[in-house]
Design an enzyme around this catalytic site. Structure first.
Site, PDB file in Angstrom:
ATOM      1  N   CYS A   1     -21.697 -36.959 -17.204  1.00 21.03           N
ATOM      2  CA  CYS A   1     -20.435 -36.604 -16.552  1.00 21.03           C
ATOM      3  C   CYS A   1     -20.739 -35.904 -15.226  1.00 21.03           C
ATOM      4  CB  CYS A   1     -19.614 -35.690 -17.456  1.00 21.03           C
ATOM      5  SG  CYS A   1     -18.021 -35.276 -16.725  1.00 21.03           S
TER       6      CYS A   1
ATOM      7  N   CYS B   1     -20.658 -27.362 -21.166  1.00 22.83           N
ATOM      8  CA  CYS B   1     -20.645 -28.717 -21.715  1.00 22.83           C
ATOM      9  C   CYS B   1     -22.000 -29.430 -21.676  1.00 22.83           C
ATOM     10  CB  CYS B   1     -19.606 -29.555 -20.975  1.00 22.83           C
ATOM     11  SG  CYS B   1     -19.417 -31.194 -21.720  1.00 22.83           S
TER      12      CYS B   1
ATOM     13  N   ARG C   1      -4.768 -24.975 -33.059  1.00 25.02           N
ATOM     14  CA  ARG C   1      -5.922 -25.600 -33.719  1.00 25.02           C
ATOM     15  C   ARG C   1      -7.161 -24.719 -33.672  1.00 25.02           C
ATOM     16  NH1 ARG C   1      -6.430 -30.713 -31.535  1.00 25.02           N
ATOM     17  NH2 ARG C   1      -4.784 -31.271 -32.979  1.00 25.02           N
TER      18      ARG C   1
ATOM     19  N   CYS D   1      -1.698 -31.660 -25.612  1.00 18.20           N
ATOM     20  CA  CYS D   1      -2.649 -30.868 -26.382  1.00 18.20           C
ATOM     21  C   CYS D   1      -3.450 -30.092 -25.352  1.00 18.20           C
ATOM     22  CB  CYS D   1      -3.553 -31.789 -27.211  1.00 18.20           C
ATOM     23  SG  CYS D   1      -4.895 -30.902 -28.032  1.00 18.20           S
TER      24      CYS D   1
ATOM     25  N   CYS E   1     -18.947 -28.327 -15.772  1.00 15.97           N
ATOM     26  CA  CYS E   1     -18.452 -27.346 -16.756  1.00 15.97           C
ATOM     27  C   CYS E   1     -19.641 -26.676 -17.459  1.00 15.97           C
ATOM     28  CB  CYS E   1     -17.545 -28.032 -17.767  1.00 15.97           C
ATOM     29  SG  CYS E   1     -16.345 -29.152 -16.994  1.00 15.97           S
TER      30      CYS E   1
ATOM     31  N   CYS F   1      -4.802 -39.759 -29.911  1.00 19.84           N
ATOM     32  CA  CYS F   1      -4.972 -38.729 -28.886  1.00 19.84           C
ATOM     33  C   CYS F   1      -6.142 -39.158 -28.011  1.00 19.84           C
ATOM     34  CB  CYS F   1      -5.274 -37.384 -29.551  1.00 19.84           C
ATOM     35  SG  CYS F   1      -5.601 -36.076 -28.353  1.00 19.84           S
TER      36      CYS F   1
ATOM     37  N   CYS G   1      -8.717 -38.784 -32.252  1.00 19.57           N
ATOM     38  CA  CYS G   1      -8.793 -38.295 -30.875  1.00 19.57           C
ATOM     39  C   CYS G   1     -10.064 -38.834 -30.212  1.00 19.57           C
ATOM     40  CB  CYS G   1      -8.806 -36.768 -30.913  1.00 19.57           C
ATOM     41  SG  CYS G   1      -8.920 -36.037 -29.291  1.00 19.57           S
TER      42      CYS G   1
HETATM   43  N1  SAM Z   1     -14.195 -34.982 -19.807  1.00 16.45           N
HETATM   44  C1  SAM Z   1     -12.881 -34.685 -20.186  1.00 16.45           C
HETATM   45  C2  SAM Z   1     -12.420 -33.350 -19.632  1.00 16.45           C
HETATM   46  O1  SAM Z   1     -13.183 -32.401 -19.680  1.00 16.45           O
HETATM   47  O2  SAM Z   1     -11.290 -33.252 -19.168  1.00 16.45           O
HETATM   48  C3  SAM Z   1     -12.617 -34.762 -21.674  1.00 16.45           C
HETATM   49  C4  SAM Z   1     -13.728 -34.378 -22.656  1.00 16.45           C
HETATM   50  S1  SAM Z   1     -14.186 -32.639 -22.671  1.00 16.45           S
HETATM   51  C5  SAM Z   1     -15.674 -32.624 -23.585  1.00 16.45           C
HETATM   52  C6  SAM Z   1     -12.945 -31.905 -23.734  1.00 16.45           C
HETATM   53  C7  SAM Z   1     -12.975 -30.425 -23.967  1.00 16.45           C
HETATM   54  O3  SAM Z   1     -14.000 -30.092 -24.876  1.00 16.45           O
HETATM   55  C8  SAM Z   1     -13.243 -29.522 -22.789  1.00 16.45           C
HETATM   56  O4  SAM Z   1     -12.107 -29.299 -22.011  1.00 16.45           O
HETATM   57  C9  SAM Z   1     -13.661 -28.235 -23.467  1.00 16.45           C
HETATM   58  O5  SAM Z   1     -12.551 -27.388 -23.632  1.00 16.45           O
HETATM   59  C10 SAM Z   1     -14.205 -28.694 -24.826  1.00 16.45           C
HETATM   60  N2  SAM Z   1     -15.656 -28.403 -24.940  1.00 16.45           N
HETATM   61  C11 SAM Z   1     -16.658 -29.052 -24.330  1.00 16.45           C
HETATM   62  N3  SAM Z   1     -17.856 -28.502 -24.626  1.00 16.45           N
HETATM   63  C12 SAM Z   1     -17.596 -27.458 -25.457  1.00 16.45           C
HETATM   64  C13 SAM Z   1     -18.423 -26.487 -26.101  1.00 16.45           C
HETATM   65  N4  SAM Z   1     -19.730 -26.465 -25.934  1.00 16.45           N
HETATM   66  N5  SAM Z   1     -17.824 -25.568 -26.882  1.00 16.45           N
HETATM   67  C14 SAM Z   1     -16.492 -25.570 -27.046  1.00 16.45           C
HETATM   68  N6  SAM Z   1     -15.662 -26.466 -26.472  1.00 16.45           N
HETATM   69  C15 SAM Z   1     -16.200 -27.389 -25.674  1.00 16.45           C
HETATM   70  C1  DTB Z   2     -10.907 -29.579 -27.742  1.00 25.76           C
HETATM   71  O1  DTB Z   2     -10.217 -28.624 -27.320  1.00 25.76           O
HETATM   72  N1  DTB Z   2     -12.028 -29.462 -28.425  1.00 25.76           N
HETATM   73  C2  DTB Z   2     -12.598 -30.754 -28.712  1.00 25.76           C
HETATM   74  C3  DTB Z   2     -11.511 -31.722 -28.190  1.00 25.76           C
HETATM   75  N2  DTB Z   2     -10.591 -30.850 -27.557  1.00 25.76           N
HETATM   76  C4  DTB Z   2     -11.865 -32.866 -27.359  1.00 25.76           C
HETATM   77  C5  DTB Z   2     -13.967 -30.946 -28.169  1.00 25.76           C
HETATM   78  C6  DTB Z   2     -14.961 -29.898 -28.617  1.00 25.76           C
HETATM   79  C7  DTB Z   2     -16.303 -30.291 -28.071  1.00 25.76           C
HETATM   80  C8  DTB Z   2     -17.391 -29.402 -28.566  1.00 25.76           C
HETATM   81  C9  DTB Z   2     -18.727 -29.767 -27.979  1.00 25.76           C
HETATM   82  C10 DTB Z   2     -19.191 -31.145 -28.293  1.00 25.76           C
HETATM   83  O2  DTB Z   2     -19.178 -31.568 -29.485  1.00 25.76           O
HETATM   84  O3  DTB Z   2     -19.620 -31.847 -27.379  1.00 25.76           O
HETATM   85 FE1  SF4 Z   3     -17.396 -33.615 -18.119  1.00 22.54          FE
HETATM   86 FE2  SF4 Z   3     -17.902 -32.045 -20.163  1.00 22.54          FE
HETATM   87 FE3  SF4 Z   3     -16.517 -31.098 -18.106  1.00 22.54          FE
HETATM   88 FE4  SF4 Z   3     -15.396 -32.957 -19.732  1.00 22.54          FE
HETATM   89  S1  SF4 Z   3     -15.998 -30.880 -20.275  1.00 22.54           S
HETATM   90  S2  SF4 Z   3     -15.368 -32.900 -17.489  1.00 22.54           S
HETATM   91  S3  SF4 Z   3     -17.226 -34.156 -20.272  1.00 22.54           S
HETATM   92  S4  SF4 Z   3     -18.676 -31.788 -18.069  1.00 22.54           S
END
Ligand code: SAM
Ligand code: DTB
Ligand code: SF4
Length: 324
Positions: free
Chosen positions: A63, A70, A270, A198, A67, A138, A107
């Site tokens: 990506c 992530c 949630r 959501c 973030c 979702c 989702c």
């Molecule tokens: N890439 C898209 C975006 O960020 O808009 C959708 C997928 S992203 C992985 C969805 C959500 O997962 C993020 O907004 C974040 O809140 C959550 N997330 C990602 N990594 C995480 C982590 N290590 N711990 C908790 N929540 C996480």
């Molecule tokens: C949300 O708030 N939590 C979910 C879902 N929306 C997409 C994602 C959590 C991701 C946790 C880290 C991972 O498994 O990559």
């Molecule tokens: Fe990309 Fe992860 Fe950020 Fe979603 S949360 S925009 S997958 S870096």
């Protein structure tokens, strides 16, 4: 008994919360806060019923966004199996399995900044296929344009997940490649298209209570409360900048859920990422504080979630049933 979508126009819902009022909610004695949250919860929901959704990463890694939490960001070096957009048949197979284990919502998440129109065509086929299995759908694909949300609505999409993640003040410490306003814009496109929103955030990223207050204020003061509010406990992934962040106090986490329940009484709150590290007792307190939805299934997007037998055993111990 369970809150319906029509309820989101109810007169008792507030969109003018001040920081001082939210701070007063947080500062109450723990038992008073939980009693208030549980009492409100009971007015709007069956207190012994929890909604379960399952997640699937349909496009994993690489990506372009930065973030800090992530593992899927191209800028961090977390260990990850990178995968391009998953073929439709594999998605439907996973959705069928999720349905068979009792999930009612599927989702699908993609590691995109925003989807290209040709990718959206393929995702739309996934939405139609999953709906045909009799599940709610979702998506979480990053930023969307107005036109894209209209196409998703026409395809029958039920929910779109797009998180604000944290307060506007702390946001810049976590993400630099997308603004808070970009997120609010996508949320308004989703809402205007008539797709259920959501939207929540992550705690335990080194933010202060004032930041958790700021996040909840932003969530509740939108024109409509999000129908679903995921509160994620940071999953600290090796190779990400937040890997060594210290753990948030568990009772502060429960307080955050309780305050979310009080401020957004008709929303599904949630208990999201981070359950794998939580004891049964902590999760029981979270449900008591008004959380009434979880991610169910052994994987979140790229990290692990409690196994399904453990979750079902916990529900049985607590007398909780899966919401149909
Ligand atoms: N890439 C898209 C975006 O960020 O808009 C959708 C997928 S992203 C992985 C969805 C959500 O997962 C993020 O907004 C974040 O809140 C959550 N997330 C990602 N990594 C995480 C982590 N290590 N711990 C908790 N929540 C996480
Ligand atoms: C949300 O708030 N939590 C979910 C879902 N929306 C997409 C994602 C959590 C991701 C946790 C880290 C991972 O498994 O990559
Ligand atoms: Fe990309 Fe992860 Fe950020 Fe979603 S949360 S925009 S997958 S870096």
């Amino acid at each position: 008994m369970n809150a319906r979508v029509e309820d989101f126009n109810a007169d008792d819902l507030r969109h003018d919360w001040s920081v001082a009022e939210i701070s007063d909610l947080f500062e109450q004695p723990f038992n008073d806060l939980l009693f208030q949250a549980q009492s409100l919860h009971r007015q709007h929901f069956d207190p012994n019923s929890v909604q379960v959704s399952s997640l699937l990463s349909i496009k994993t890694g690489k990506c372009p966004e930065d973030c800090a939490y992530c593992p899927q960001s191209v800028r961090h070096d977390a260990e990850l199996n990178v995968d391009p957009l998953m073929p439709l048949a594999e998605v439907l197979d996973a959705a069928g399995k999720a349905k068979a284990m009792g999930s009612t919502r599927f989702c699908m998440g993609a590691a995109w900044r925003s989807p290209k129109d040709k990718d959206l065509d393929k995702v739309i086929d996934m939405v139609k296929g999953v709906k045909a299995l009799g599940m709610e759908t979702c998506l979480t694909l990053g930023m969307l344009t107005e036109k894209q949300t209209q196409r998703l609505k026409a395809a029958g999409l039920d929910y779109y997940n797009h998180n604000l993640d944290t307060s506007p003040e702390f946001y810049g410490e976590i993400i630099s490649t997308r603004t808070y306003q970009d997120r609010l814009d996508t949320l308004s496109h989703v809402r205007d298209a008539g797709i259920h929103v959501c939207c929540g955030g992550i705690v335990g990223m080194g933010e202060t209570r004032r930041d958790r207050i700021g996040l909840l204020q932003q969530l509740a003061n939108q024109p409509q409360h999000p129908e679903s509010v995921p509160i994620n406990m940071l999953v600290r992934v090796e190779g990400t900048p937040l890997a060594d962040e210290s753990e948030l106090d568990h009772l502060e986490f429960v307080r955050t859920l309780a305050v979310a329940r009080i401020m957004m009484p008709h929303s599904y709150v949630r208990l999201s990422a981070g359950r794998e590290k939580m004891s049964d007792e902590l999760q029981a307190l979270c449900f008591h504080a008004g959380a009434n939805s979880i991610f169910y299934g052994e994987k979140l997007l790229t990290t692990t979630n409690p196994d399904t037998e453990h979750d079902m055993a916990l529900f049985a111990k607590l007398g909780i049933s899966v919401m149909q």
